[in-house]
Design an enzyme around this catalytic site. Sequence first.
Site: not given
Ligand code: GLN
Length: 183
Positions: A165, A167, A74
Amino acid sequence: MLALQGDVREHARMVAASGGIPSEVRTPTDLEGIDALIIPGGESTTIGRLATLYGLVDPLRSRISDGLPTLGTCAGMIFLASEVTGGDQPLLGALDMVVERNAFGRQNESFECDLAVDGWEYAFPAVFIRAPVVDRTAPDIEVLASHNGRPVLVRKDHVMACAFHPELTGDDRVHRMLIDLVG
Ligand code: GLN
């Protein structure tokens, strides 16, 4: 795990469960002793800002380009990318791809789906939280899974990234893929 911000603890639990020994990286010295790196989810702008502050950006770039097995999830996927659409934030540029932040929906639009991954026998329970959308990847980036026609799990040699995610699930296949890259 790069432990500047984000869900470091959940990754640590997963690393331990998949046969690795978790440790936290906050300084260039911490980086020297690790065999693989996870860049967690969180806020990529904060992770980038703190990495810059702690003098980690260049050491991270050079260890990753020297072959350190790396997984970005992410926000970690964003930090590994080479470009953020409409954004100006520190990036590692380890994966030649353009990403768009928060493009799979905002916090309250987070979702889960059963994701088909190339070569895997059964679907992966993928949790998306304000996930980035990958707009463009260089031809040498392997797309291992897509959702709504957008890459969500990619890999180039020893560098992997996912928009979801892993994890936050009980399924350690993504983490084991990283651990398997350790020679
Ligand atoms: N929206 C976050 C970002 O731009 C990422 C979201 C996340 O890691 N759950 O960094």
